[in-house]
Scaffold this active site. Structure first.
Site, short mmCIF file in Angstrom:
data_model
loop_
_atom_site.label_atom_id
_atom_site.label_comp_id
_atom_site.label_asym_id
_atom_site.label_seq_id
_atom_site.Cartn_x
_atom_site.Cartn_y
_atom_site.Cartn_z
N ALA A 195 -23.67 -11.93 -11.30
CA ALA A 195 -22.66 -12.61 -12.12
C ALA A 195 -23.14 -14.00 -12.48
CB ALA A 195 -21.34 -12.71 -11.37
N ASP A 196 -22.89 -14.38 -13.71
CA ASP A 196 -23.15 -15.75 -14.13
C ASP A 196 -21.90 -16.61 -13.99
OD1 ASP A 196 -26.00 -16.09 -15.60
OD2 ASP A 196 -25.27 -14.04 -15.72
N ARG A 197 -20.73 -15.96 -14.00
CA ARG A 197 -19.49 -16.68 -13.75
C ARG A 197 -18.39 -15.68 -13.41
NH1 ARG A 197 -17.38 -21.99 -16.53
NH2 ARG A 197 -19.52 -22.01 -17.31
N ALA A 239 -18.35 -12.69 -16.04
CA ALA A 239 -19.37 -12.74 -17.10
C ALA A 239 -20.73 -12.43 -16.48
CB ALA A 239 -19.41 -14.12 -17.75
#
Length: 354
Positions: A246-248, A256
């Protein structure tokens, strides 16, 4: 005995080098980072990528400058730090890790201004140590994520697993070991991996270039598939679970991650395959309520229209190239962190650690 993992970051007392991921798998070459500007360029142009690695390299590029610079006052040092972080976080806006570390370190710097017992030199040394500690913390967190994720997938059983993963979440995306690939690595260390399937991850091919490279390097049984083959894989293969990074992750559990993650989650739901997001606490952003508010980075059309310098798309066609998509929390079985595995509805329980 398993081989040592790849190192994407080499650092020692102000000397920073990164494994240039644009050259993999054809060439393993380290790129020296001598200042914040080179750190920004390496992040923006994806010589280094993966949310944890982006944060670490960005912060270490500041440490490189802190080693060689001197400052007249604590206020000057604090202003320098804030200015450099404001610049670094523009390199890639979707991943939250660098932004969070910037906030933490800038706040720490501000607190030291008011501490009369600390000199400017003391403050500089404290900031360097705080940044350097990020390396060892990331490795420890990743190994813990690996343990929690493996235990969750096995659920008390000892049956060899078939795992699907997307993009690259291993030692090339972190300080070492990896998040989602760290879970796979832990299962492999327990001799409980039957097969790993990795997607090619178009258009930048992180799966084909990087994840496949790591899996082969580690001797993990693995198969590369086209992004468009995921549905067929689920239909024809008994996949135990999907693990992605996950990036966020935001307050309601929406996540995201690399473009293509969302469609894999939809397919996993249809085929009753558990779908896990593996992310350190630094990837969780409680300031954003839902995934609708996540800023999605859009990349150059060249990544889609060209292979190397050869154009493969028709001249004149327009391209839409988002780097990430958002997977709704309703499609996520669990979010694996260094504090345990949480159902998306319970992600708020992690607020006590932030």
């Amino acid at each position: 005995m398993f081989r040592k993992t790849l190192k994407s970051i080499k650092y020692n007392e102000g000397d920073l080098e990164i494994l240039d991921q644009l050259l993999l798998p054809g060439k393993s070459e380290y790129r020296k980072i001598i200042d914040v500007e080179e750190g920004w360029e390496a992040i923006h142009n994806m010589h280094v990528r993966g949310a944890p690695a982006i944060a670490i390299v960005g912060c270490l590029s500041i440490a490189v400058e802190l080693y060689r610079n001197s400052y007249e006052s604590k206020e000057e040092l604090h202003d320098y730090l804030a200015k450099k972080f404001d610049y670094l976080v523009t390199a890639r806006p979707t991943a939250v890790n660098l932004m969070k570390e910037a906030e933490i370190l800038t706040e720490y710097s501000g607190e030291m201004i008011g501490n009369a017992e600390l000199s400017t030199e003391d403050m500089r040394i404290c900031l360097i140590k705080a940044i350097e500690d990020l390396l060892s913390k990331d490795i420890c967190d990743n190994k813990t994520i690996g343990t929690f994720g493996a235990d969750e997938i096995l659920n008390g059983q000892n049956n060899p697993c078939i795992i699907l993963t997307h993009c690259n979440t291993g030692s090339l995306a972190t300080a070492d070991y990896g998040t989602a690939l760290g879970v796979i690595r832990t299962l492999h260390e327990r001799s409980l991996i039957e097969q790993v399937y990795c997607t090619e991850t178009r258009p930048f091919m992180q799966g084909a270039r990087l994840t496949a490279y790591e899996l082969v390097y580690e001797g993990i049984p693995s198969t590369l598939i086209c992004d468009s083959a995921v549905a067929a894989l689920f239909k024809n293969t008994r996949v135990t679970a999907v693990v992605v990074g996950a990036d966020r992750v935001v307050a309601n559990g929406d996540t995201a991650n690399k473009i293509g993650t969302y469609q894999i989650a939809v397919l996993a739901k249809y085929h009753n395959v558990p779908f896990y997001v593996c992310a350190p606490l630094s990837s969780i952003d409680f300031d954003i309520k839902t995934g609708h508010d996540i800023v999605i980075e859009e990349r150059s059309e060249k990544e889609m229209a060209f292979v190397g310098e050869t154009r493969i798309a028709a001249q004149g066609i327009t391209c839409w190239n988002p780097a990430f998509d958002v997977t709704p929390s309703s499609l996520i079985t669990g979010i694996v962190t260094e504090k345990g595995v949480f159902h998306p509805e319970k992600i708020g329980d992690l607020l006590q650690y932030s």
